[in-house]
Design a protein around this motif. Sequence first.
Motif, mmCIF file in Angstrom:
data_model
loop_
_atom_site.group_PDB
_atom_site.id
_atom_site.type_symbol
_atom_site.label_atom_id
_atom_site.label_comp_id
_atom_site.label_asym_id
_atom_site.label_seq_id
_atom_site.Cartn_x
_atom_site.Cartn_y
_atom_site.Cartn_z
ATOM 1 N N LYS A 23 25.728 34.198 55.357
ATOM 2 C CA LYS A 23 25.315 35.386 55.249
ATOM 3 C C LYS A 23 26.770 36.217 54.677
ATOM 4 C CE LYS A 23 26.835 36.302 60.064
ATOM 5 N NZ LYS A 23 28.007 36.931 59.720
ATOM 6 N N ASP A 24 27.946 35.665 54.798
ATOM 7 C CA ASP A 24 28.933 36.531 54.176
ATOM 8 C C ASP A 24 29.452 35.909 52.795
ATOM 9 O OD1 ASP A 24 29.791 37.494 56.761
ATOM 10 O OD2 ASP A 24 30.497 35.679 57.544
ATOM 11 N N LEU A 25 28.515 35.158 52.248
ATOM 12 C CA LEU A 25 28.809 34.686 50.999
ATOM 13 C C LEU A 25 27.952 35.681 49.842
ATOM 14 C CD1 LEU A 25 29.041 30.857 51.226
ATOM 15 C CD2 LEU A 25 30.966 32.438 50.880
ATOM 16 N N THR A 26 28.359 36.873 49.754
ATOM 17 C CA THR A 26 27.789 37.963 48.886
ATOM 18 C C THR A 26 28.637 38.343 47.690
ATOM 19 O OG1 THR A 26 28.307 39.645 50.191
ATOM 20 C CG2 THR A 26 26.209 38.565 50.792
ATOM 21 N N PHE A 27 28.031 38.268 46.576
ATOM 22 C CA PHE A 27 28.846 38.647 45.437
ATOM 23 C C PHE A 27 28.449 39.661 44.601
ATOM 24 C CE2 PHE A 27 29.355 34.079 46.645
ATOM 25 C CZ PHE A 27 30.564 33.946 46.690
ATOM 26 N N CYS A 28 29.365 40.534 43.908
ATOM 27 C CA CYS A 28 28.777 41.418 42.904
ATOM 28 C C CYS A 28 29.685 40.854 41.532
ATOM 29 C CB CYS A 28 29.392 42.570 43.540
ATOM 30 S SG CYS A 28 28.795 43.533 44.708
ATOM 31 N N VAL A 29 28.826 40.622 40.505
ATOM 32 C CA VAL A 29 29.229 40.100 39.469
ATOM 33 C C VAL A 29 28.575 40.769 38.253
ATOM 34 C CG1 VAL A 29 30.063 37.902 40.304
ATOM 35 C CG2 VAL A 29 27.629 38.312 39.237
ATOM 36 N N ASP A 30 29.209 40.724 36.946
ATOM 37 C CA ASP A 30 28.519 41.274 35.789
ATOM 38 C C ASP A 30 27.605 39.962 35.397
ATOM 39 O OD1 ASP A 30 29.570 40.309 33.016
ATOM 40 O OD2 ASP A 30 31.134 40.024 34.489
ATOM 41 N N PRO A 31 26.407 40.328 34.665
ATOM 42 C CA PRO A 31 25.536 39.529 34.073
ATOM 43 C C PRO A 31 26.028 38.492 33.428
ATOM 44 C CG PRO A 31 24.476 41.768 33.805
ATOM 45 C CD PRO A 31 25.943 41.712 34.100
ATOM 46 N N GLU A 32 26.960 38.757 32.537
ATOM 47 C CA GLU A 32 27.739 37.542 31.811
ATOM 48 C C GLU A 32 28.423 36.578 32.708
ATOM 49 O OE1 GLU A 32 31.260 37.031 28.323
ATOM 50 O OE2 GLU A 32 30.510 38.883 28.983
ATOM 51 N N PHE A 33 29.273 37.153 33.280
ATOM 52 C CA PHE A 33 29.970 36.212 34.379
ATOM 53 C C PHE A 33 28.975 35.453 35.214
ATOM 54 C CE2 PHE A 33 32.300 35.043 38.384
ATOM 55 C CZ PHE A 33 33.401 34.602 37.829
ATOM 56 N N ASN A 34 27.848 36.139 35.366
ATOM 57 C CA ASN A 34 26.975 35.190 36.469
ATOM 58 C C ASN A 34 26.226 33.994 35.636
ATOM 59 O OD1 ASN A 34 24.918 35.099 38.855
ATOM 60 N ND2 ASN A 34 23.496 35.577 37.048
ATOM 61 N N SER A 35 26.335 33.985 34.436
ATOM 62 C CA SER A 35 25.507 33.067 33.665
ATOM 63 C C SER A 35 26.477 32.205 32.854
ATOM 64 C CB SER A 35 24.338 33.468 32.779
ATOM 65 O OG SER A 35 25.064 34.492 31.770
ATOM 66 N N ARG A 36 27.604 32.573 32.613
ATOM 67 C CA ARG A 36 28.530 31.856 31.625
ATOM 68 C C ARG A 36 29.132 30.557 32.158
ATOM 69 N NH1 ARG A 36 33.477 35.626 30.040
ATOM 70 N NH2 ARG A 36 34.440 33.645 29.468
ATOM 71 N N ARG A 37 29.518 29.534 31.329
ATOM 72 C CA ARG A 37 29.813 28.413 31.810
ATOM 73 C C ARG A 37 31.196 28.304 32.418
ATOM 74 N NH1 ARG A 37 30.032 25.317 25.973
ATOM 75 N NH2 ARG A 37 31.398 26.617 24.979
ATOM 76 N N ASP A 38 31.929 29.265 32.336
ATOM 77 C CA ASP A 38 33.099 29.236 33.278
ATOM 78 C C ASP A 38 33.025 30.291 34.341
ATOM 79 O OD1 ASP A 38 33.212 31.346 31.236
ATOM 80 O OD2 ASP A 38 35.291 31.194 30.963
ATOM 81 N N GLY A 39 31.826 30.746 34.624
ATOM 82 C CA GLY A 39 31.698 31.928 35.663
ATOM 83 C C GLY A 39 31.293 31.725 36.887
ATOM 84 N N LEU A 40 30.491 32.463 37.282
ATOM 85 C CA LEU A 40 30.133 32.252 38.917
ATOM 86 C C LEU A 40 29.909 30.873 39.493
ATOM 87 C CD1 LEU A 40 30.326 33.536 41.670
ATOM 88 C CD2 LEU A 40 27.791 34.121 41.345
ATOM 89 N N THR A 41 29.001 30.150 38.799
ATOM 90 C CA THR A 41 28.364 29.010 39.100
ATOM 91 C C THR A 41 29.315 28.047 39.305
ATOM 92 O OG1 THR A 41 25.991 29.433 38.612
ATOM 93 C CG2 THR A 41 26.385 27.028 39.048
ATOM 94 N N PRO A 42 30.100 27.702 38.229
ATOM 95 C CA PRO A 42 30.948 26.736 38.034
ATOM 96 C C PRO A 42 32.348 27.123 39.049
ATOM 97 C CG PRO A 42 30.428 27.255 36.026
ATOM 98 C CD PRO A 42 29.897 28.216 36.893
ATOM 99 N N MET A 43 32.471 28.298 39.207
ATOM 100 C CA MET A 43 33.384 28.605 40.266
ATOM 101 C C MET A 43 33.001 28.222 41.422
ATOM 102 S SD MET A 43 34.630 32.362 41.570
ATOM 103 C CE MET A 43 33.477 32.157 43.149
ATOM 104 N N LEU A 44 31.843 28.489 42.123
ATOM 105 C CA LEU A 44 31.442 27.907 43.227
ATOM 106 C C LEU A 44 31.513 26.412 43.379
ATOM 107 C CD1 LEU A 44 28.386 30.463 43.793
ATOM 108 C CD2 LEU A 44 30.648 30.581 44.715
ATOM 109 N N GLU A 45 31.193 25.866 42.379
ATOM 110 C CA GLU A 45 31.211 24.397 42.257
ATOM 111 C C GLU A 45 32.709 23.699 42.598
ATOM 112 O OE1 GLU A 45 29.133 23.096 38.886
ATOM 113 O OE2 GLU A 45 27.136 23.696 39.639
ATOM 114 N N HIS A 46 33.453 24.277 41.711
ATOM 115 C CA HIS A 46 34.750 24.088 41.721
ATOM 116 C C HIS A 46 35.318 24.076 43.343
ATOM 117 C CE1 HIS A 46 39.004 23.440 39.981
ATOM 118 N NE2 HIS A 46 39.156 24.446 40.705
ATOM 119 N N TYR A 47 35.027 25.050 44.046
ATOM 120 C CA TYR A 47 35.565 25.102 45.555
ATOM 121 C C TYR A 47 34.379 24.646 46.355
ATOM 122 C CZ TYR A 47 39.531 27.926 43.897
ATOM 123 O OH TYR A 47 40.562 28.297 43.403
#
Length: 325
Positions: free
Chosen positions: A177-201
């Motif tokens: 419930k504490d893992l909530t994020f505000c991001v821009d559309p590009e960062f949300n979908s780019r290959r060096d954006g949100l999803t890979p960041m989460l996977e990296h961590y």
Amino acid sequence: MKNVLKLSLLSSVAILALTGCGLSPSTGTVPAVGPGKIKPVDEASDAPAVTVTSKSFTEQLLLGKISVIALKAAGYEVTDLTNVPGSQPARQLLLSGDASVLWEYTGTAWLTYLGHEKPVVGEKAQWEAVQKEDVANGIDWGKPAPLNNTYAMAMNEKTAKRLGITKLSQLKTLDKKDLTFCVDPEFNSRRDGLTPMLEHYGIDRGKQVSENNIGLYDVGAIYQATASGACDFGEVFTTDGRIKALNLTVLEDDKKYFPSYNAAPAFNGEFLKENPEVKEIMGKIAPLLTDEVLMELNYQVDVVGREPSDVAFEWMVSEGLVSKP
């Protein structure tokens, strides 16, 4: 190579369009300036010409004005061509020799101009790679500044106290419930954006971070959304003055996910051969440009509403680089 050629052609078209529209020296003057640690150089006795360019966002305007002021103090005849709209047009001015110096970011050069898909890990290693490769394009890079205007995740003061974390690696210890994020559309979908960041961590998007916990905003709106508590973590840029204005806390990228975007002076190679002392002048400035310094300077422009040239001049006087005449 085809992609590089395409970028070059597009950049040339952009420059021609700007020239056709009357691309001219930047509006807004810089204050009269006297010498400090930066002194008139002997070779500049005949006032050789130098053209400074920059992109059109606040931090670039500040870096451009700093260069204009420094070179005026050193005795050069300076053309102020700052405030160019877009990275590619500013880069093309440097490549063509229509500009002499531009403060550029190592990550931008490596990923955008030189066409690499992945960054080089480590700030020094990234700069060395860019410097070595860009020589072939006629660009000579000076030593980088400590400032690294890269991506980051930030929290508001209340969230920082409630969660008690300081590093991105600690995200995986939090409740869903504490893992909530505000991001821009590009960062949300780019290959060096949100999803890979989460996977990296070590965080699985979908299982641990639901799509309902990801809010999409314009880049500028993310800061206020994070400050107001619309999300626990917002995408920010590390030297943005709004971090200070809104009292946001930036999480340490302790596993080095985000690329290095250190600013460094980039010179037209032919110009530098004739004026090697300009690199030394910029070398006196670069070590002083930290994230904290640029955050404050950006704050003075974006939040307080001051002119970039005045803010740049005041900072340079405070550092003893130049003086009031």
